[in-house]
Design a protein around this motif. Structure first.
Motif, PDB file in Angstrom:
ATOM      1  N   ALA A 230     114.271   7.567  44.354  1.00 12.60           N
ATOM      2  CA  ALA A 230     113.147   7.117  43.543  1.00 12.60           C
ATOM      3  C   ALA A 230     112.648   5.748  43.985  1.00 12.60           C
ATOM      4  CB  ALA A 230     113.565   7.064  42.077  1.00 12.60           C
ATOM      5  N   ARG A 272     108.463   8.155  47.744  1.00 16.09           N
ATOM      6  CA  ARG A 272     107.094   8.298  47.239  1.00 16.09           C
ATOM      7  C   ARG A 272     106.569   6.936  46.801  1.00 16.09           C
ATOM      8  NH1 ARG A 272     106.584  13.881  45.201  1.00 16.09           N
ATOM      9  NH2 ARG A 272     104.958  13.179  43.817  1.00 16.09           N
ATOM     10  N   ASP A 275     106.522   7.971  41.535  1.00 15.33           N
ATOM     11  CA  ASP A 275     107.305   9.122  41.108  1.00 15.33           C
ATOM     12  C   ASP A 275     106.708   9.717  39.829  1.00 15.33           C
ATOM     13  OD1 ASP A 275     109.242   8.877  43.154  1.00 15.33           O
ATOM     14  OD2 ASP A 275     110.221   7.253  42.033  1.00 15.33           O
ATOM     15  N   ARG A 280     109.559   7.316  36.303  1.00 20.08           N
ATOM     16  CA  ARG A 280     108.912   6.005  36.260  1.00 20.08           C
ATOM     17  C   ARG A 280     109.021   5.331  34.893  1.00 20.08           C
ATOM     18  NH1 ARG A 280     102.826   5.843  37.541  1.00 20.08           N
ATOM     19  NH2 ARG A 280     102.991   8.089  37.799  1.00 20.08           N
ATOM     20  N   THR A 362     111.088  17.033  45.747  1.00 16.10           N
ATOM     21  CA  THR A 362     112.289  16.340  46.206  1.00 16.10           C
ATOM     22  C   THR A 362     112.526  16.403  47.712  1.00 16.10           C
ATOM     23  OG1 THR A 362     113.672  18.299  45.926  1.00 16.10           O
ATOM     24  CG2 THR A 362     113.419  16.848  44.006  1.00 16.10           C
TER      25      THR A 362
END
Length: 498
Positions: A230, A272, A275, A280, A362
């Motif tokens: 993340a 990313r 997220d 988040r 993912t």
């Protein structure tokens, strides 16, 4: 360990110590003189013949009706018997101890005007491990009359109580513990039963469990961050401080602590730019739950340390005044709000777990299995998550709004406090399984990414290692229910993410 009432402020931790850890209870030296001073006011006013609710004036729908002097003694025991209308399965010993302790703590404040011998008898029950049989159902929150009446019956040698694992008639239970039945004086019965100590005692235990669950949930989330790879920018101290909503600064700090040492803090580690919100927005949602549980704790500790009596004895003025301090909507509302916050937290967990099943989210294999379409991996555990969320969401509905007027329309409002407490307890039980599933899924993601435990944050690494000590990585399909049960047991003990 001994918890001494009157020596300092009573806390939620004190209730847990007495209820679950077997702590003894003692009264500080100043308590009995305080009780005696308030008792003297009751006895003096009783001699004047002026009508006093619960002393020489009847209760409930009979309010205002005088009690003949010849009936005053029998009126006390009758008031307890008549309100012992609780039904259903009995509370466990720890819950009963929490109720006894909560009532003792509040009476020790001195506003009830109860005989000192009554408070000393409650302490003796706790220390002798005599646990009255208290049924679950019957309270509407306008004092827990049914539960506290059952709690009080053994004091007068009636009802039932558990001693050393045996359920005995009240008089026998007292005798086995070397105690004698109590003779009640004016107002003693009302002081024993007209309070919210069943709700307060249970509330303390439920909040303890809810805070413990949230702490372990935060640790599970830290492992999910590792497995998802993340983006940790939403945890940045500057970010959460830019709009410090209740709880989010504290929760972000906790997550940063759990992730200390993680490679996710290194530039370029996140997969990313942004997220999904279920990753988040953890500081905001978990923070709101932490905040609401704190508000509920404040209400519980207020009740433990103050007098919610009616009539209330004002020693300095030598008066007794009718009050409505037994009414605790703030406590009920705090538990309703905590239930809603727990449901929000649960919905986030379901979404995080389901996101892990998607390769598009993912970059991991579909359903977290290496073996392709012939095996299901974690696919069907989504149904378990959804079922658990359904049960949690159902119990998030406010309970404090559902009441009917009783007692000849005199009691035309009720906060339903004990029900609000119990539905949060049921939600916590179900949420533990949800956290266990998240640990299982996040650990699988870490394994599929080939992450070495040493690269994980310190808290995430602890969760991963304890999860793997209890449950192996899923290779070929196997029943996952027993795995979840095993992890839930560790969560219940508080050791999966201690």
């Amino acid at each position: 360990m001994t918890v001494t009432l009157g020596a300092s402020r009573v806390t939620l931790a004190d209730v847990v110590a007495v209820a679950r850890d077997g702590a003894k209870v003692a009264l500080a030296p100043e308590v009995v003189p305080r009780l005696a001073a308030a008792r003297a006011v009751v006895e003096r006013l009783a001699r004047t013949g002026a009508p006093i609710y619960g002393v020489n004036s009847a209760l409930g729908a009979n309010v205002g009706q005088p009690i003949e002097e010849a009936d005053l003694e029998t009126f006390q025991a009758s008031a307890i018997r008549a309100r012992a209308v609780g039904v259903g399965t009995s509370y466990d010993a720890a819950s009963v101890r929490a109720m006894l302790f909560a009532r003792t703590a509040s009476l020790a404040v001195g506003g009830a005007g109860v005989s000192p011998a009554v408070v000393e008898a409650l302490v003796a029950l706790l220390n002798a491990l005599v646990h009255p049989r208290v049924p679950r159902y019957g309270s509407i929150g306008v004092a827990d009359l049914p539960q506290l009446s059952h709690l009080s019956l053994p004091l007068i040698g009636e009802g039932e109580a558990e001693v050393a694992g045996a359920i005995l008639p009240g008089a026998q239970a007292l005798a086995r513990a070397g105690l004698a039945p109590l003779a009640l004086g004016p107002k003693d019965a009302l002081a024993l039963v007209s309070a919210n100590s069943a709700s307060v005692g249970r509330a303390a235990l439920v909040l303890h469990d809810a805070f413990a669950l949230l702490e372990q949930w935060n640790a599970a989330v830290s492992l999910s961050y590792e497995g998802f790879r993340a983006n940790l920018s939403p945890l940045d101290e500057r970010v959460v401080g830019a709009r410090p909503a209740p709880g989010q600064v504290e929760l972000a700090e906790r997550l940063r602590t759990l992730l200390a040492g993680s490679r996710l803090f290194e530039p370029g580690s996140a997969r990313r730019v942004q997220d999904p919100l279920s990753l988040r927005c953890v500081p905001q949602v978990h923070g709101a739950l932490w905040w609401m549980l704190g508000e509920a704790r404040a209400q519980v500790e207020l009740e433990l340390n103050h007098a919610g009596e009616s009539p209330l004895v004002l020693v300095g003025e030598g008066e007794m005044l009718s009050t409505s301090n037994f009414h605790v909507p703030a406590l009920a509302l705090a538990f309703d709000a905590s239930a809603i916050a727990l449901a929000q937290t649960s919905s986030l967990a379901v979404e995080r777990c389901i996101k892990f099943m998607s390769p598009a989210m993912t970059g991991l294999p579909l359903q977290l299995t290496r073996h392709g379409p012939q095996e299901s991996g974690f696919a069907t555990i989504q149904k378990t998550l959804t079922a658990l969320y359904n049960e949690i969401r159902l119990r998030a509905n406010p309970g404090s709004l559902d009441f009917l007027p009783v007692t000849e329309q005199i009691e035309d409002h009720a906060p339903m406090t004990l029900g609000c407490v119990e539905k949060l307890a049921e939600m916590v039980e179900r949420a533990r399984y949800m956290v266990a599933i998240e640990c299982l899924i996040a650990a699988q993601a870490v394994d599929l990414r080939g992450l070495a435990p040493g690269t994980l944050g310190v808290g995430a690494r602890a969760v991963y290692q304890r999860t793997r000590a209890a449950v192996q990585t899923l290779d070929h399909d196997r029943p996952l229910g027993p795995d979840v049960d095993r992890l839930e047991g560790l969560l219940r003990q508080g050791v999966l993410a201690a």
